[in-house]
Design an enzyme around this catalytic site. Structure first.
Site, PDB file in Angstrom:
ATOM      1  N   ARG A   1       0.835  -1.191   0.000  1.00  0.00           N
ATOM      2  CA  ARG A   1       0.000   0.000   0.000  1.00  0.00           C
ATOM      3  C   ARG A   1       0.879   1.254   0.000  1.00  0.00           C
ATOM      4  NH1 ARG A   1      -5.073   1.793  -1.148  1.00  0.00           N
ATOM      5  NH2 ARG A   1      -6.152   2.775   0.585  1.00  0.00           N
TER       6      ARG A   1
ATOM      7  N   THR B   1      -9.343   0.719  -9.468  1.00  0.00           N
ATOM      8  CA  THR B   1      -8.518  -0.363  -8.975  1.00  0.00           C
ATOM      9  C   THR B   1      -8.615  -1.509  -9.957  1.00  0.00           C
ATOM     10  OG1 THR B   1      -9.104   0.465  -6.799  1.00  0.00           O
ATOM     11  CG2 THR B   1      -8.301  -1.797  -6.876  1.00  0.00           C
TER      12      THR B   1
ATOM     13  N   THR C   1      -4.008  -0.581  -7.241  1.00  0.00           N
ATOM     14  CA  THR C   1      -4.811   0.593  -7.577  1.00  0.00           C
ATOM     15  C   THR C   1      -4.020   1.886  -7.666  1.00  0.00           C
ATOM     16  OG1 THR C   1      -6.842   1.768  -6.945  1.00  0.00           O
ATOM     17  CG2 THR C   1      -5.349   1.216  -5.172  1.00  0.00           C
TER      18      THR C   1
ATOM     19  N   ASN D   1      -6.261   4.381  -7.079  1.00  0.00           N
ATOM     20  CA  ASN D   1      -7.461   4.935  -6.465  1.00  0.00           C
ATOM     21  C   ASN D   1      -8.428   5.387  -7.556  1.00  0.00           C
ATOM     22  OD1 ASN D   1      -9.189   5.385  -4.407  1.00  0.00           O
ATOM     23  ND2 ASN D   1      -8.416   7.409  -3.888  1.00  0.00           N
TER      24      ASN D   1
ATOM     25  N   GLU E   1      -4.110   8.189  -3.729  1.00  0.00           N
ATOM     26  CA  GLU E   1      -4.531   7.335  -2.615  1.00  0.00           C
ATOM     27  C   GLU E   1      -4.737   8.113  -1.324  1.00  0.00           C
ATOM     28  OE1 GLU E   1      -5.986   4.087  -3.185  1.00  0.00           O
ATOM     29  OE2 GLU E   1      -4.131   4.036  -4.332  1.00  0.00           O
TER      30      GLU E   1
ATOM     31  N   ASP F   1      -8.017   8.175   0.499  1.00  0.00           N
ATOM     32  CA  ASP F   1      -8.530   7.069   1.320  1.00  0.00           C
ATOM     33  C   ASP F   1      -8.354   7.321   2.815  1.00  0.00           C
ATOM     34  OD1 ASP F   1      -9.617   5.545  -0.674  1.00  0.00           O
ATOM     35  OD2 ASP F   1      -7.930   4.179  -0.851  1.00  0.00           O
TER      36      ASP F   1
ATOM     37  N   SER G   1      -7.495   0.798   3.317  1.00  0.00           N
ATOM     38  CA  SER G   1      -8.014   0.340   2.027  1.00  0.00           C
ATOM     39  C   SER G   1      -9.196  -0.597   2.236  1.00  0.00           C
ATOM     40  CB  SER G   1      -6.907  -0.400   1.276  1.00  0.00           C
ATOM     41  OG  SER G   1      -7.419  -1.010   0.119  1.00  0.00           O
TER      42      SER G   1
ATOM     43  N   GLY H   1     -13.479  -1.393  -6.946  1.00  0.00           N
ATOM     44  CA  GLY H   1     -14.802  -0.876  -6.609  1.00  0.00           C
ATOM     45  C   GLY H   1     -14.831  -0.026  -5.353  1.00  0.00           C
ATOM     46  N   GLY H   2     -13.660   0.438  -4.896  1.00  0.00           N
ATOM     47  CA  GLY H   2     -13.640   1.325  -3.734  1.00  0.00           C
ATOM     48  C   GLY H   2     -14.314   0.663  -2.548  1.00  0.00           C
TER      49      GLY H   2
HETATM   50  N1  GLY Z   1      -8.522   3.051  -3.196  1.00  0.00           N
HETATM   51  C1  GLY Z   1      -9.541   2.192  -2.790  1.00  0.00           C
HETATM   52  C2  GLY Z   1      -9.158   1.312  -1.658  1.00  0.00           C
HETATM   53  O1  GLY Z   1      -7.996   1.079  -1.452  1.00  0.00           O
HETATM   54  O2  GLY Z   1     -10.014   0.860  -0.938  1.00  0.00           O
END
Ligand code: GLY
Length: 586
Positions: free
Chosen positions: A118, A395, A413, A415, A434, A437, A466, A488-489
Site C-alpha cells: 500500500r 482499482t 490501484t 485509487n 490514494e 482514502d 483500504s 470498486g472502492g
Molecule cells: N482506493 C480504494 C481502496 O484502497 O479501498
C-alpha cells in the site's frame, strides 16, 4: 441463529430441483431465469476451463503475459509480477507502478502469506492538509501532485519475487517493456476510460496529455497503437536495477522533480524509506471453507470476516437468492461490519485495533443480537460494537493459479481512474491519489461516500486504510476452492463476499457467481445500493417496506476476476463482463 422459513425453504427446494451438477457442489447451470428480467449478463455462459494454470485479469494482453510465464515454467507469483507490470502498460487507468496494492498468496503446500504494498503518506503530510482555511475539505486529496501517496507497487513486486519467485526478475519485466516500447492496439476498455471528464482531468497535466491524449489532446481511436517510450525506459531501469530503478536514481529524480513542479510533497527520503510488508493473512471459516484474505492496512479481510460470521448464523440457502429476506440480512451484516471498519480500522503501525474481537464468532453473536427479521435497523442506531478506540474508481484485480495449485490474488490501484491525473514527466507513469482514502476530516465522506473516523487520520509515513480484498478460499481438506477479488472502492468487500456467498450458499458456478447482480450497504449513507435492473420491483418494494432506502446505481459495480476449482481439479474461471477482461488458461 438459523431460523425455519418454510415458504422460503419451499422456494429454495424448487430452485434446487432445477440445479444441474457442474462443480461438484450442486449448481444452477441452465437456470437462464436466475437473474431478473432485463439484467444484461448471462447465467448460462460457459466458463473458461483449463487443467494446468489460469490467469484472469482485466485485459487479455496481460492475461496472456501471465499464461506465457506459467507455460515457461514460472509459478503463480512469477506470473503475478509479470501481470502487474503488463497491466501498468495496457491498463494504465488502474494498472500501475505509481500506485500500490495487496497480494494474498496461498501455496499448494498450505503456506499462506499476505503482502502489503500500500502507498504511504509522505513524511511532510499533516492531518489537516486537505482542509481549507474554513476547515472544509478541498479536492486536493483527489487531483494533482498533493494527492499522491508514496508508491508501493514496484517494491511489492520485488518482495513477492524475492520470497516466492522462480524465474529471473528481468524475464518478468520483459513482456511489459515490449508492450510499452512496441506499442499495443488500444483496447475498448481503455478508450471507455477516456470519457470527457477524464480528458479534462488529464488535459490539466502536460505529461498525461502527451501520453494518453495523442490525437491533438484527444484520446486515441479504435485501431490506434499506443506507444509509451518513457514508461518503457522506466521499466528497463526496474528490470536492470530492481527497486533501485524506481526508488533511486533517474526515476526517483523525475518523481521529485514532478513534485516540485506540481507542488507535491513526496521527497527522496520518502522513496528511500518505502517498504512493502509481509503480514499474517486474516483467516476465517464460512460454511466449512477457510477464507484467506488481507489484514490491515486493508480493511477487506476483517470486514468480510465480520460479515461472514454474522451471516453464518442464518441459513441463507433456505431463502430465495436475492429475495428481500436474504438482501435484508446481507444489508444488516454489511452495515454493522462497515460501522466497525470505519471506526476501528487503519494502519496497524499507528493504531491498535481489536481485530481478534472483530473477527470472532462471539462478537458476531453480539452484533447480530439486534437484527430484526422484519425491519431495517437504521444506521443511526448502529454504533461501533467493540468499545472505544485505543489510540496507539480505480482499482484492478487479477487472480492466478499455477500447475502446482499455488494461488495468487492481487488487487492494485491508483485509487481514481488515472489516479491524481499526473504522469511523471519523462518516466511515463501515472501517480495515485490514494491520500483520499485517509479521513481528511472525521465525519465527512470521501469520494466513495465512506464516513471514516480518526483512526484513519493522515499522519506522516502512515498507510491509508483500504478496502481491497484479494482472497483465496480453501476447502475443508485444504484443497484450493476459489481465488477472487475486484476493484470498486468501498464496494470491494461486499462484492467479494457476494461472489463467495453465491458459490458457497447458492451453489452457483463461476459465471453465475460473477455475473449475478450485486447489492451494497456501507452503513453510511444509510441505503442499499443495487445495480441497474439488478433487483425486481417487488423485491425493491418489500425492502422499502422494511424501512430501507433503495438506490439504483447505474454505474458499473465491481470488476471481479475469479477462479473456481472443480472437484476434479479443473480450473474454471470468469472475468466480469461489466467492464470486460479475460480469463486465459492452458
Ligand atoms: N482506493 C480504494 C481502496 O484502497 O479501498
Amino acid at each position: 441463529m438459523s431460523m425455519p422459513h418454510r415458504a422460503a425453504r419451499t422456494l429454495s427446494l424448487l430452485l434446487a430441483a432445477a440445479l444441474a451438477s457442474c462443480s461438484g457442489r450442486t449448481t444452477q447451470a441452465g437456470t437462464s431465469n436466475l437473474f431478473p428480467a432485463g439484467w444484461p449478463y448471462s447465467a448460462t455462459a460457459t466458463p473458461v476451463t483449463a487443467t494446468h494454470g489460469m490467469v484472469v485479469t482485466t485485459d487479455e494482453l496481460a492475461s496472456q503475459v501471465g499464461v506465457d510465464i506459467l507455460k515457461a515454467g514460472g509459478n503463480a507469483v512469477d506470473a503475478a509480477v509479470a501481470v502487474q507490470f503488463a497491466l501498468a502498460v495496457v491498463d494504465p487507468e488502474a494498472g500501475n507502478i505509481g500506485g500500490g496494492g495487496f497480494m494474498v498468496v496461498r501455496l499448494a503446500d498450505g503456506t499462506s502469506a499476505a503482502l502489503d504494498f500500500r502507498e504511504k503518506a509522505p513524511l511532510a503530510a499533516t492531518a489537516n492538509m486537505y482542509l481549507d482555511a474554513k476547515g472544509n475539505v478541498t479536492d486536493k486529496s483527489l487531483v494533482g501532485d498533493l494527492a499522491a501517496g508514496v508508491p508501493g507497487s514496484v517494491m511489492g513486486m520485488w518482495e513477492a519475487h524475492k520470497r516466492f519467485g522462480s524465474l529471473p526478475w528481468a524475464r518478468l519485466l520483459q513482456p511489459a517493456i515490449n508492450l510499452a516500447a512496441n506499442g499495443f492496439p488500444v483496447r475498448p476498455r481503455f478508450l471507455k476510460s477516456l470519457d470527457s471528464r477524464m480528458v479534462q482531468k488529464l488535459s490539466a497535466d502536460p505529461a498525461s496529455a502527451a501520453q494518453f491524449l495523442p490525437r491533438n489532446g484527444q484520446p486515441p481511436q479504435q485501431g490506434d497503437t499506443l506507444h509509451q517510450p518513457d514508461l518503457a525506459a522506466t521499466l528497463r531501469l526496474i528490470q536492470k536495477e530492481g527497486p533501485d530503478g524506481f526508488y533511486k536514481g533517474r526515476t526517483a529524480d523525475l518523481i521529485v522533480a514532478e513534485m516540485k513542479r506540481g507542488h507535491g510533497i513526496i521527497t527522496q527520503q520518502d522513496l528511500d524509506q518505502y517498504q512493502a510488508l509481509w503480514r499474517d493473512p486474516i483467516r476465517f471459516t464460512y460454511r466449512g471453507d477457510t477464507i484467506i484474505s488481507m489484514p490491515p492496512s486493508s480493511s477487506g479481510g476483517v470486514t468480510m470476516a465480520e460479515i461472514a460470521n454474522i451471516l453464518s448464523r442464518y441459513q441463507l440457502d433456505s431463502m430465495p437468492w436475492h429475495g428481500a429476506e436474504m438482501i435484508h440480512l446481507y444489508a444488516e451484516a454489511f452495515k454493522r461490519a462497515y460501522a466497525d471498519r470505519n471506526y476501528y480500522l487503519a494502519d496497524p503501525a499507528f493504531v491498535k485495533m481489536p481485530i481478534e474481537r472483530l473477527t470472532s464468532m462471539a462478537y458476531a453473536d453480539q452484533r447480530a443480537a439486534d437484527i430484526q427479521m422484519d425491519k431495517a435497523t437504521p444506521s443511526s442506531e448502529i454504533k461501533p460494537g467493540a468499545g472505544p478506540l485505543q489510540e496507539g474508481t480505480n482499482t484492478t484485480h487479477y487472480s492466478i493459479v499455477d500447475s502446482a495449485g499455488d494461488a495468487v490474488a492481487v488487487t492494485t490501484t491508483l485509487n481514481s481512474l488515472y489516479g491524481c491525473g499526473v504522469t511523471v514527466a519523462g518516466a511515463g507513469f501515472v501517480l495515485n491519489n490514494e491520500m483520499d482514502d485517509f479521513t481528511s476530516k472525521p465525519g465527512t465522506p470521501n469520494q466513495y461516500g465512506l464516513v471514516q473516523g480518526k483512526a484513519n487520520a493522515i499522519a506522516p509515513g502512515k498507510r491509508m486504510l483500504s478496502a481491497m480484498t484479494p482472497t483465496v478460499v480453501v476447502g475443508p481438506a485444504g484443497k484450493l476452492q476459489m481465488v477472487t477479488g475486484t476493484p470498486g472502492g468501498s464496494t470491494i468487500i461486499t462484492t467479494v463476499f457476494q461472489t463467495i456467498s453465491n458459490v458457497l450458499d447458492y451453489h452457483m458456478n463461476v459465471v453465475q457467481a460473477v455475473d449475478a447482480p450485486r447489492v451494497h450497504h456501507q452503513d453510511l449513507p444509510d441505503q442499499i445500493f443495487y445495480e441497474h435492473q439488478g433487483l425486481d420491483s417487488a423485491t425493491v418494494a418489500q425492502l422499502q417496506q422494511m424501512g430501507y432506502k433503495m438506490v439504483e446505481r447505474r454505474g458499473v459495480s465491481g470488476d471481479v476476476q475469479m477462479i473456481v476449482v472443480q472437484p476434479d481439479g479443473t480450473l474454471s474461471a470468469w472475468s466480469d463482463p461489466r467492464r470486460g477482461g479475460r480469463a486465459i488458461g492452458y
